[in-house]
Design a protein around this motif. Structure first.
Motif, mmCIF file in Angstrom:
data_model
loop_
_atom_site.group_PDB
_atom_site.id
_atom_site.type_symbol
_atom_site.label_atom_id
_atom_site.label_comp_id
_atom_site.label_asym_id
_atom_site.label_seq_id
_atom_site.Cartn_x
_atom_site.Cartn_y
_atom_site.Cartn_z
ATOM 1 N N LYS A 87 4.469 2.070 5.195
ATOM 2 C CA LYS A 87 5.346 1.388 4.332
ATOM 3 C C LYS A 87 6.730 1.871 4.063
ATOM 4 N N LEU A 106 4.519 10.325 -5.435
ATOM 5 C CA LEU A 106 5.399 9.359 -6.420
ATOM 6 C C LEU A 106 5.402 9.755 -7.982
ATOM 7 N N LEU A 163 7.983 4.107 2.086
ATOM 8 C CA LEU A 163 8.503 4.440 0.732
ATOM 9 C C LEU A 163 9.447 5.530 0.597
ATOM 10 N N VAL A 208 7.032 0.623 -8.484
ATOM 11 C CA VAL A 208 6.237 0.713 -7.015
ATOM 12 C C VAL A 208 4.739 -0.009 -7.355
ATOM 13 N N LEU A 215 4.848 3.459 -11.549
ATOM 14 C CA LEU A 215 3.947 3.345 -10.680
ATOM 15 C C LEU A 215 3.027 2.297 -11.545
ATOM 16 N N SER A 251 0.804 -1.170 -0.161
ATOM 17 C CA SER A 251 -0.025 -0.193 -0.027
ATOM 18 C C SER A 251 0.833 1.275 0.158
ATOM 19 N N LEU A 252 0.261 2.271 -0.683
ATOM 20 C CA LEU A 252 1.196 3.493 -0.768
ATOM 21 C C LEU A 252 0.805 4.487 0.451
ATOM 22 N N ALA A 290 0.294 7.943 -4.065
ATOM 23 C CA ALA A 290 0.493 7.839 -5.411
ATOM 24 C C ALA A 290 0.771 9.127 -6.172
#
Length: 368
Positions: A205, A235, A207, A225, A249, A200-201, A232
Motif C-alpha cells: 500500500k 507506524l 504507506l 491511517v 492509527l 491494509s497496513l 501498525a
C-alpha cells in the motif's frame, strides 16, 4: 428471480470485501436469493450484510488448509439450490477449482473473479509466483472469468495466457454514501491539515511513501491511517522531532468514511492497485484524492475525465512528486462536495447489478 452465492475467504475490512457486501445487498433488495460463504470468521463487514442473505461460515481461519476448506464448501454447496457462484480472491479460486466439476457441485455455475493486478500482486504475498501459476491454470480451463476493470482484463489475458479476454464487471460506489450528510470543513478550525489513508497496513500500500512525503511539509499535519496489518507497530512508534506531523492509527473499522469525511485529502500510495474503491468512495463523500498512477486510478481518470482538483495522480513510489503535489493541494481552494459526488456518479451499483442479473440468466441457460 435468480440465485447468487458469493464465495471468498473472509469479509474483513477492505475494498474487495466491501464490494461483495454492496453488490450482495443490492441483489437481494431486487428480489434475488443470495448466500455468502466465508472460509474464516464472519466478523468485520459480515454484520453489514442484509439479513435476508444466507451467511455460511466454514470456521477455517488458515487458508492454507485448502483440502479441508474444499470438503466443507462442497457440503454447503450441495445443500443449496443451483446458483451462480461468484468466486473472489485467489484462495477461493484454488478451493473452488477442486470441487467445481464434482457431482455435488456441478449443479452450480462457477464464475471466477480477479480484482488484482496479476503482473505485480504476486510479489507481495507468500509463495506468490507459485500461486499465480496455479491460479492461471484455473482461469485458462474455466468458461466464466471476470475482471473488475478493463486494464485488469487485459493483464489477465496476457499474464495467464487466456484464449479469451475476461468480461468486466466494474467496481461500484456504495449508494448509502450519497445519503450521508456532507461535512462543512469550513467550520473546522484545527490549525492543521488533515490527511487520511485507508487500506491494509502492508508494504503493497506504499504507506512509507506517504509518510516520507508528509515529513517534508512545512506545516502542521495529522495523518490518519485506517486499517490493520503488520506495519501498525512501526507506524505507532513514529515520532516527528519537529512536532509538525502527527500519525493517528484507528485500526480496521466498519465505517472508515467518518475519518475520510474530516480529511482535506485522501492519499492512496499503493504500489499495485487494480482498482482502489476507496478512491471513489472518498470522492463520493466530498474528499479529493491524490493517488499513485497504478492501473486502477489511471482507469478511473480515463473514464471520468481529467480533474486534478478532484483526482490527481503521481508516479508510483516518487516521494518528491507526491510531496510537491501535497504542498500545492493543501494551499488550493477545495472543490465542493457536490462536485466530487457528481464526478463519480457513473459508477453506480445499479449498473453492476444489472450486469450480474444478465449474466446469471445467460450463463445458467448455457450450463443447462
Amino acid at each position: 428471480m435468480s440465485r447468487f452465492i458469493f464465495v471468498q475467504p473472509h469479509l474483513r475490512f477492505g475494498g474487495a470485501e466491501r464490494q461483495t457486501v454492496i453488490v450482495a445487498n443490492a441483489l437481494v433488495s431486487r428480489g434475488h436469493e443470495v448466500d455468502v460463504v466465508l472460509f474464516g470468521s464472519g466478523g468485520g463487514l459480515a454484520a453489514d450484510l442484509d439479513e435476508r442473505i444466507g451467511l455460511h461460515v466454514l470456521g477455517i481461519e488458515r487458508h492454507v488448509r485448502t483440502l479441508q476448506v474444499a470438503f466443507r464448501l462442497e457440503r454447503i454447496l450441495a445443500d443449496l439450490p443451483p446458483a451462480l457462484v461468484i468466486v473472489k480472491l485467489w484462495s477461493a479460486v484454488l478451493t473452488c477449482a477442486l470441487i467445481d466439476r464434482r457431482a455435488r457441485a456441478v449443479r452450480h455455475t462457477f464464475v471466477y473473479c480477479e480484482d488484482l493486478d496479476p503482473t505485480a500482486h504476486h510479489e507481495f504475498i507468500p509463495l506468490g509466483r507459485l500461486k499465480r501459476h496455479v491460479v492461471g491454470a484455473v482461469f485458462r480451463s474455466r468458461q466464466y472469468v471476470v475482471a473488475n476493470s478493463s486494464p485488469v482484463a487485459e493483464r489477465m489475458q496476457r499474464t495467464y495466457r487466456l484464449a479469451r479476454r475476461p468480461v468486466v464487471t466494474p467496481v461500484v460506489v456504495d449508494p448509502a454514501l450519497r445519503d450521508e450528510p456532507l461535512l462543512d470543513r469550513a467550520a473546522r478550525q484545527t490549525g492543521r491539515a488533515e490527511v487520511v489513508s485507508v487500506g491494509s497496513l502492508v508494504p503493497l500500500k506504499g504507506l512509507d511513501v506517504t509518510l516520507a512525503a508528509l515529513r517534508t511539509l512545512d506545516r502542521p499535519v495529522r495523518w490518519t491511517v485506517v486499517g490493520d496489518g503488520p506495519l501498525a507497530a512501526e507506524l505507532a512508534g513514529f515520532h516527528d522531532p519537529t512536532g509538525r506531523l502527527t500519525v493517528r492509527l484507528t485500526g480496521g473499522v466498519r465505517d472508515p468514511h467518518r475519518f475520510v469525511r474530516e480529511a482535506d485529502l485522501l492519499v492512496h500510495s499503493s504500489r499495485s492497485e487494480a482498482w482502489g474503491a476507496v478512491v471513489l468512495e472518498a470522492l463520493a463523500i466530498g474528499t479529493p484524492v491524490v493517488a499513485s498512477d497504478t492501473i486502477g486510478p489511471v482507469e478511473m481518470r480515463s473514464r471520468l475525465g481529467v480533474r486534478p482538483d478532484l483526482l490527481e495522480l503521481y508516479p508510483v513510489g516518487r516521494v518528491g512528486d507526491l510531496a510537491r503535489i501535497l504542498q500545492t493541494r493543501l494551499d488550493s481552494p477545495r472543490p465542493t462536495p457536490e462536485d466530487c459526488a457528481a464526478y463519480v456518479a457513473p459508477f453506480s451499483v445499479d449498473a453492476a447489478v444489472v450486469q450480474w442479473e444478465q449474466r446469471s440468466a445467460a450463463w445458467a441457460e448455457v450450463s443447462r
